[in-house]
Design an enzyme around this catalytic site. Structure first.
Site, PDB file in Angstrom:
ATOM      1  N   ARG A   1      28.273 -89.316 100.194  1.00  0.00           N
ATOM      2  CA  ARG A   1      28.063 -89.419  98.707  1.00  0.00           C
ATOM      3  C   ARG A   1      29.198 -90.445  98.323  1.00  0.00           C
ATOM      4  O   ARG A   1      30.233 -90.368  98.602  1.00  0.00           O
ATOM      5  CB  ARG A   1      28.051 -88.245  98.037  1.00  0.00           C
TER       6      ARG A   1
ATOM      7  N   SER B   1      24.344 -84.759  93.163  1.00  0.00           N
ATOM      8  CA  SER B   1      22.946 -85.185  93.699  1.00  0.00           C
ATOM      9  C   SER B   1      21.918 -84.519  93.745  1.00  0.00           C
ATOM     10  O   SER B   1      22.123 -83.006  93.870  1.00  0.00           O
ATOM     11  CB  SER B   1      23.211 -86.157  95.050  1.00  0.00           C
TER      12      SER B   1
ATOM     13  N   THR C   1      15.311 -94.058  95.533  1.00  0.00           N
ATOM     14  CA  THR C   1      15.956 -93.669  96.775  1.00  0.00           C
ATOM     15  C   THR C   1      15.164 -93.621  97.946  1.00  0.00           C
ATOM     16  O   THR C   1      13.904 -94.133  97.802  1.00  0.00           O
ATOM     17  CB  THR C   1      16.351 -92.037  96.367  1.00  0.00           C
TER      18      THR C   1
ATOM     19  N   GLY D   1      12.971 -89.792  94.810  1.00  0.00           N
ATOM     20  CA  GLY D   1      12.241 -89.283  93.517  1.00  0.00           C
ATOM     21  C   GLY D   1      13.316 -88.651  92.423  1.00  0.00           C
ATOM     22  O   GLY D   1      12.743 -87.893  91.692  1.00  0.00           O
TER      23      GLY D   1
END
Length: 575
Positions: free
Chosen positions: A113, A457, A386, A477
């Site tokens: 991340r 996230s 994404t 999504g």
């Protein structure tokens, strides 16, 4: 008035029952394991890959043909998507990966991340009146966290792959250098963001060759990104986070008003974390831990649902039950979750089946619970920029990776001379507490920005392992990632094929706004009418994540791979 009083009583019941799950020392009581252990020695003998672009799927098989395993193939797929699907993921973004290593029967999670630069200042994301500044949060270098994808892929290759990193990156380098024909979604994304891309010379040079968006049938090349991947292939993560690429990144960010430093890049590390593992109806679900909120939410929802016989319900009551579980999990998502290196979270509580027992008692059999009865504040529509891919190799290694640059084409800012399109993940922090981000998600101080911190996230790459069947499931999504993956898991456990799972119509509830987003065709007229009588507001929604699924039937050792039909350029393939 009657419902308000009932809601207060139910909420009190929820709290009391949740607290009863803990012993005198405050620790949660363990639930008995019920899932069948994964098959230890079985090998499929062939491989399956499903991704959002056929070039990426083929790149994965190219690397498998060279003797690579699922993890080498994942490096090839992710790096190729960086080239051919930059609107959704890439070298300037980050990813989360859930792995099953067949040898030793182990599950691992890789957190690549993005991370806030040390000089992050929340005031940069506010207008003079104190409201969120959507431009600095979503466009330009201030919106970008330090990328994690290069470090994550280097770690994946070094610890779990069989091939040199240079072999696995070769397809992406070749495609970036020699060119490819962009698919309609990329072309549309460039057109939609043209005005933002024109704000920065390097962005215009990359995405608007000759001063205009590329058109269908044109060959598009990205030599700067090819060169950056070549340096990573040669030097590993240091080829990105140190040396000439790092200097170019920092120089470009500073010139455009950003605050990255060379130390920020040098300090970045991809991390291994323990995945969340829960049992549900004889299956083991392995999913993403924080700083993903997805795995916690999915686990909480499944723990609530384990108390119901969903198969015995009509569609309206099944949807009602699942939506009420979603509602409660998203409420907790908003209140508690953040970067585990910075925030102490009550994960033992949230993941406890006894806590779920209390939540379940607050669900009425025939009536929606207004989110206002489960305290918290406003939101708006979710988005979905994404990507996700799923892989199972011939030895039974499994990997699901969800990768992102956040919003469409990320920050739209390209660092000159690198080909690196930066993410706009800073918006995933609670830049202004209790104000929604671009996906409509709220956050508390647990997800407030701080130097070196990773933003929360929704990415939820998941592996489902059972006695007879296993699967790798994930989707893009935005905030709907969590509910789409949940629905995919439920459909798989119900016996559906990979093709059925990716094609299933979807619905979503995220606590606030208090509406059920519904894909056209998800419910028949009678079901919709029943849900509305129960008190639900149904809202038709276009644009759902492009799910990619690989399943493995242990009974006949057959793999099945499917890419979402909502994305025609995707490819699920078995060889």
């Amino acid at each position: 008035m009657k419902f308000q009083m009932h809601g207060r009583v139910l909420l009190l019941s929820l709290l009391l029952t949740g607290s009863a799950a803990y012993g005198a020392d405050g620790t949660p009581k363990a639930a008995p394991a019920t899932a069948t252990p994964p098959p230890a020695a079985q090998r499929p003998g062939h491989a399956g890959i499903a991704s959002a672009n056929f070039l990426a799927t083929d790149a994965g098989f190219e690397v498998l043909a060279k003797g690579g395993n699922a993890f080498d193939a994942a490096v090839a797929v992710a790096s190729t998507l960086s080239v051919v699907e930059p609107e959704s993921s890439g070298i300037g973004g980050g990813f989360m990966a859930t792995l099953h290593i067949a040898k030793g029967n182990r599950n691992v999670f890789i957190d690549a991340r993005e991370m806030a630069p040390m000089a992050v200042n929340p005031k940069d994301y506010l207008n003079p009146d104190g409201t969120p500044n959507r431009d600095t949060a979503l466009k330009g270098p201030l919106s970008a966290g330090i990328p994690g994808e290069p470090a994550g892929l280097a770690l994946l290759a070094k610890r779990y792959g069989r091939l040199p990193l240079s072999e696995s990156l070769a397809p992406a380098i070749r495609i970036a250098r020699d060119g490819f024909k962009p698919d309609p979604r990329l072309l549309a994304s460039i057109r939609d963001e043209q005005k933002n891309l024109e704000r920065w010379p390097a962005s215009a040079a990359k995405f608007l060759p000759g001063g205009k968006p590329p058109v269908a049938g044109e060959t598009w090349r990205d030599p700067d990104q090819a060169r950056t991947w070549e340096l990573i292939a040669e030097k590993g993560a240091a080829g990105f986070y140190r040396g000439e690429v790092a200097q170019k990144l920092v120089d470009a960010v500073h010139a455009a008003g950003g605050n990255w430093t060379l130390q920020d890049l040098a300090n970045y590390r991809a991390k291994e974390r323990t995945p969340i593992t829960i049992d549900y109806r004889g299956y083991q679900i392995v999913t993403a831990p924080p700083p993903s909120s997805g795995g916690v939410a999915i686990a909480e929802i499944l723990n609530i649902l384990r108390g119901y016989d969903l198969a015995a319900m009509d569609q309206a009551h099944r949807v009602h039950t699942i939506v009420e579980a979603m509602r409660r999990a998203f409420r907790d998502h908003n209140d508690y979750l953040g970067d585990p290196d910075f925030v102490k979270m009550p994960l033992d509580m949230l993941l406890s089946p006894y806590y779920a027992d209390g939540l379940r008692q607050s669900i009425l059999p025939d009536q929606a619970t207004p989110s206002s009865m489960l305290p918290h504040g406003p939101a708006h529509d979710p988005g979905m920029h994404t990507t996700h891919f799923s892989i199972i190799d011939k030895d039974g290694n499994m990997v699901g990776i969800t990768s992102t640059v956040n919003y469409i084409l990320g920050s739209t800012f390209v660092a000159r001379g690198t080909g690196v399109l930066l993410n706009d993940e800073m918006d995933d922090f609670a830049l202004v507490p209790d104000k929604p981000n671009v996906y409509g998600l709220l956050g508390s101080k647990a997800n407030a920005p701080a130097g070196g911190k990773r933003m929360l996230s929704s990415m939820s790459p998941s592996i489902v392992i059972g006695k007879d069947r296993s699967a790798v499931i994930g989707s893009p999504g935005g905030s709907t990632i969590i509910t789409q993956v949940l629905e995919g898991i439920l459909h798989f456990i119900d016996g559906q094929s990979a093709q059925q799972i990716v094609a299933d119509k979807r619905y979503h509830h995220q606590f606030l706004p208090d509406v059920v987003d519904v894909e056209d065709g998800a419910f028949d007229a009678a079901t919709s009418a029943t849900l509305q009588k129960m008190g639900y507001t149904l809202k038709s929604r276009e644009g759902w994540g492009f799910m990619n699924v690989v399943t493995w039937d242990h009974r006949d050792n057959k793999l099945d791979a499917a890419s979402d039909p909502r994305r025609p350029s995707g490819l699920g393939k078995v060889e």
